[in-house]
Motif scaffolding. Structure first.
Motif, PDB file in Angstrom:
ATOM      1  N   LYS A  48       0.825  -1.214   0.000  1.00  0.00           N
ATOM      2  CA  LYS A  48       0.000   0.000   0.000  1.00  0.00           C
ATOM      3  C   LYS A  48       0.858   1.262   0.000  1.00  0.00           C
ATOM      4  CE  LYS A  48      -4.243  -1.770   2.050  1.00  0.00           C
ATOM      5  NZ  LYS A  48      -5.162  -1.723   3.208  1.00  0.00           N
ATOM      6  N   SER A  49       1.971   1.232   0.720  1.00  0.00           N
ATOM      7  CA  SER A  49       2.839   2.417   0.780  1.00  0.00           C
ATOM      8  C   SER A  49       3.457   2.739  -0.577  1.00  0.00           C
ATOM      9  CB  SER A  49       3.946   2.215   1.826  1.00  0.00           C
ATOM     10  OG  SER A  49       4.932   1.323   1.350  1.00  0.00           O
ATOM     11  N   LEU A  50       3.465   1.755  -1.481  1.00  0.00           N
ATOM     12  CA  LEU A  50       4.040   1.939  -2.815  1.00  0.00           C
ATOM     13  C   LEU A  50       2.965   2.065  -3.896  1.00  0.00           C
ATOM     14  CD1 LEU A  50       6.976  -0.584  -2.433  1.00  0.00           C
ATOM     15  CD2 LEU A  50       7.116   1.910  -2.458  1.00  0.00           C
ATOM     16  N   ASN A  51       1.745   2.423  -3.485  1.00  0.00           N
ATOM     17  CA  ASN A  51       0.651   2.661  -4.432  1.00  0.00           C
ATOM     18  C   ASN A  51       0.193   1.369  -5.122  1.00  0.00           C
ATOM     19  OD1 ASN A  51      -1.168   4.600  -5.461  1.00  0.00           O
ATOM     20  ND2 ASN A  51      -0.048   4.677  -7.393  1.00  0.00           N
ATOM     21  N   ILE A  52       0.297   0.252  -4.400  1.00  0.00           N
ATOM     22  CA  ILE A  52      -0.139  -1.040  -4.930  1.00  0.00           C
ATOM     23  C   ILE A  52      -1.362  -1.475  -4.132  1.00  0.00           C
ATOM     24  CG2 ILE A  52       0.491  -3.461  -5.261  1.00  0.00           C
ATOM     25  CD1 ILE A  52       3.447  -2.449  -5.391  1.00  0.00           C
ATOM     26  N   GLY A  64      -1.308  -7.915  -5.718  1.00  0.00           N
ATOM     27  CA  GLY A  64      -1.696  -6.519  -5.784  1.00  0.00           C
ATOM     28  C   GLY A  64      -1.358  -5.938  -7.141  1.00  0.00           C
ATOM     29  N   ARG A  65      -2.039  -4.861  -7.471  1.00  0.00           N
ATOM     30  CA  ARG A  65      -1.806  -4.202  -8.753  1.00  0.00           C
ATOM     31  C   ARG A  65      -1.581  -2.726  -8.498  1.00  0.00           C
ATOM     32  NH1 ARG A  65      -1.719  -5.373 -14.270  1.00  0.00           N
ATOM     33  NH2 ARG A  65      -2.652  -3.755 -15.518  1.00  0.00           N
ATOM     34  N   GLU A  66      -0.628  -2.186  -9.198  1.00  0.00           N
ATOM     35  CA  GLU A  66      -0.328  -0.758  -9.102  1.00  0.00           C
ATOM     36  C   GLU A  66      -1.568   0.035  -9.510  1.00  0.00           C
ATOM     37  OE1 GLU A  66       3.227   2.191 -10.626  1.00  0.00           O
ATOM     38  OE2 GLU A  66       2.842   0.341 -11.727  1.00  0.00           O
ATOM     39  N   LYS A  67      -1.857   1.080  -8.745  1.00  0.00           N
ATOM     40  CA  LYS A  67      -3.025   1.909  -9.056  1.00  0.00           C
ATOM     41  C   LYS A  67      -2.769   2.709 -10.326  1.00  0.00           C
ATOM     42  CE  LYS A  67      -4.457   2.409  -4.268  1.00  0.00           C
ATOM     43  NZ  LYS A  67      -4.661   3.354  -3.155  1.00  0.00           N
ATOM     44  N   PRO A  68      -3.783   2.782 -11.210  1.00  0.00           N
ATOM     45  CA  PRO A  68      -3.619   3.541 -12.457  1.00  0.00           C
ATOM     46  C   PRO A  68      -3.490   5.040 -12.202  1.00  0.00           C
ATOM     47  CG  PRO A  68      -5.640   2.202 -12.491  1.00  0.00           C
ATOM     48  CD  PRO A  68      -5.062   2.119 -11.120  1.00  0.00           C
ATOM     49  N   GLY A  69      -2.899   5.717 -13.177  1.00  0.00           N
ATOM     50  CA  GLY A  69      -2.831   7.165 -13.123  1.00  0.00           C
ATOM     51  C   GLY A  69      -1.446   7.743 -13.285  1.00  0.00           C
ATOM     52  N   LYS A  70      -0.419   7.000 -12.897  1.00  0.00           N
ATOM     53  CA  LYS A  70       0.936   7.540 -12.972  1.00  0.00           C
ATOM     54  C   LYS A  70       1.704   7.068 -14.200  1.00  0.00           C
ATOM     55  CE  LYS A  70       1.568   8.379  -8.070  1.00  0.00           C
ATOM     56  NZ  LYS A  70       2.399   8.157  -6.897  1.00  0.00           N
ATOM     57  N   VAL A  77       2.170  -2.410 -12.865  1.00  0.00           N
ATOM     58  CA  VAL A  77       2.848  -3.586 -12.338  1.00  0.00           C
ATOM     59  C   VAL A  77       1.904  -4.398 -11.451  1.00  0.00           C
ATOM     60  CG1 VAL A  77       4.784  -4.374 -10.899  1.00  0.00           C
ATOM     61  CG2 VAL A  77       5.073  -2.419 -12.430  1.00  0.00           C
ATOM     62  N   THR A  78       1.950  -5.709 -11.622  1.00  0.00           N
ATOM     63  CA  THR A  78       1.279  -6.650 -10.731  1.00  0.00           C
ATOM     64  C   THR A  78       2.342  -7.264  -9.838  1.00  0.00           C
ATOM     65  OG1 THR A  78      -0.418  -7.160 -12.379  1.00  0.00           O
ATOM     66  CG2 THR A  78      -0.096  -8.769 -10.612  1.00  0.00           C
ATOM     67  N   VAL A  79       2.073  -7.278  -8.534  1.00  0.00           N
ATOM     68  CA  VAL A  79       3.013  -7.841  -7.566  1.00  0.00           C
ATOM     69  C   VAL A  79       2.356  -9.034  -6.892  1.00  0.00           C
ATOM     70  CG1 VAL A  79       4.312  -7.405  -5.438  1.00  0.00           C
ATOM     71  CG2 VAL A  79       4.125  -5.613  -7.159  1.00  0.00           C
ATOM     72  N   GLU A  80       3.078 -10.140  -6.853  1.00  0.00           N
ATOM     73  CA  GLU A  80       2.603 -11.344  -6.178  1.00  0.00           C
ATOM     74  C   GLU A  80       3.605 -11.727  -5.104  1.00  0.00           C
ATOM     75  OE1 GLU A  80       0.392 -13.686  -9.786  1.00  0.00           O
ATOM     76  OE2 GLU A  80       2.580 -13.827  -9.674  1.00  0.00           O
ATOM     77  N   VAL A  81       3.088 -12.166  -3.961  1.00  0.00           N
ATOM     78  CA  VAL A  81       3.938 -12.695  -2.905  1.00  0.00           C
ATOM     79  C   VAL A  81       3.401 -14.078  -2.560  1.00  0.00           C
ATOM     80  CG1 VAL A  81       4.876 -12.388  -0.589  1.00  0.00           C
ATOM     81  CG2 VAL A  81       4.366 -10.384  -1.989  1.00  0.00           C
ATOM     82  N   LEU A  82       4.227 -15.082  -2.760  1.00  0.00           N
ATOM     83  CA  LEU A  82       3.854 -16.456  -2.451  1.00  0.00           C
ATOM     84  C   LEU A  82       4.560 -16.858  -1.165  1.00  0.00           C
ATOM     85  CD1 LEU A  82       4.374 -16.138  -5.757  1.00  0.00           C
ATOM     86  CD2 LEU A  82       3.256 -18.351  -5.646  1.00  0.00           C
ATOM     87  N   ILE A  83       3.779 -17.147  -0.139  1.00  0.00           N
ATOM     88  CA  ILE A  83       4.314 -17.500   1.175  1.00  0.00           C
ATOM     89  C   ILE A  83       4.351 -19.017   1.270  1.00  0.00           C
ATOM     90  CG2 ILE A  83       3.986 -17.272   3.662  1.00  0.00           C
ATOM     91  CD1 ILE A  83       2.358 -14.669   2.965  1.00  0.00           C
ATOM     92  N   ASP A  84       5.532 -19.576   1.442  1.00  0.00           N
ATOM     93  CA  ASP A  84       5.709 -21.026   1.422  1.00  0.00           C
ATOM     94  C   ASP A  84       5.581 -21.611   2.821  1.00  0.00           C
ATOM     95  OD1 ASP A  84       6.285 -23.628   0.863  1.00  0.00           O
ATOM     96  OD2 ASP A  84       8.283 -23.253   0.055  1.00  0.00           O
ATOM     97  N   ASN A  85       4.349 -21.914   3.217  1.00  0.00           N
ATOM     98  CA  ASN A  85       4.109 -22.510   4.533  1.00  0.00           C
ATOM     99  C   ASN A  85       4.546 -23.967   4.598  1.00  0.00           C
ATOM    100  OD1 ASN A  85       2.958 -20.214   5.782  1.00  0.00           O
ATOM    101  ND2 ASN A  85       1.049 -20.583   4.688  1.00  0.00           N
ATOM    102  N   THR A  86       4.723 -24.609   3.450  1.00  0.00           N
ATOM    103  CA  THR A  86       5.074 -26.037   3.440  1.00  0.00           C
ATOM    104  C   THR A  86       6.506 -26.290   3.902  1.00  0.00           C
ATOM    105  OG1 THR A  86       5.739 -25.986   1.113  1.00  0.00           O
ATOM    106  CG2 THR A  86       3.443 -26.550   1.584  1.00  0.00           C
ATOM    107  N   THR A  87       7.392 -25.311   3.704  1.00  0.00           N
ATOM    108  CA  THR A  87       8.788 -25.492   4.122  1.00  0.00           C
ATOM    109  C   THR A  87       9.122 -24.655   5.353  1.00  0.00           C
ATOM    110  OG1 THR A  87       9.567 -23.742   2.642  1.00  0.00           O
ATOM    111  CG2 THR A  87       9.557 -26.007   1.778  1.00  0.00           C
TER     112      THR A  87
END
Length: 137
Positions: A48-52, A64-70, A77-87
């Motif tokens: 959120k602090s980076l406009n996503i 998350g996706r970057e908010k349009p306008g800039k 940009v689309t940002v994905e974070v995959l949290i690996d709970n299996t390891t």
């Protein structure tokens, strides 16, 4: 001109058949210390602090996706974070950061790379996320 294709025509065919080959995409694997009950919340705050704007949020995945306008639509940009709970162990958990857009990465320092670097820097510098290791992708 039978049997010969121009380079431009070959690129056009590839772009139609495999457009993902030409998009900007950056990845990094982070290992952070546990316990951190606020891992997802810390990541959401960073985005959120980076406009996503976070559009999808589960125990193992944030998108998350970057908010349009800039920037132009194709550079958003689309940002994905995959949290690996299996390891995950009692002391650490791994997560993969992926930043991508439709921009052709013709320059090393393009918009997608810049935003990817900002997210990476925020994760690395976060006092809430105790960074153990980083492996660029």
């Amino acid at each position: 001109m039978t049997g010969k294709m121009s380079f431009d025509n070959i690129v056009k065919i590839i772009c139609v058949l495999r457009p993902e080959c030409f998009m900007a995409r950056y990845t990094c694997l982070f290992t952070v210390a546990l316990p951190n009950n606020n891992l997802r919340q810390s990541l959401i705050e960073i985005l959120k602090s980076l406009n996503i704007e976070v559009q999808y949020d589960t125990a193992e995945y944030l998108m998350g996706r970057e908010k349009p306008g800039k920037v132009a639509f194709g550079k958003l940009v689309t940002v994905e974070v995959l949290i690996d709970n299996t390891t995950a162990t009692e002391t650490e958990i791994k997560m993969t950061l992926v930043a991508k857009n439709e921009e052709l990465p013709l320059q090393m320092d393009n918009h997608c790379h810049q935003l990817f670097q900002q997210v990476s820097d925020q994760i690395e510098g976060s006092s809430q996320l105790k960074l153990i290791d980083t492996v660029p992708g």
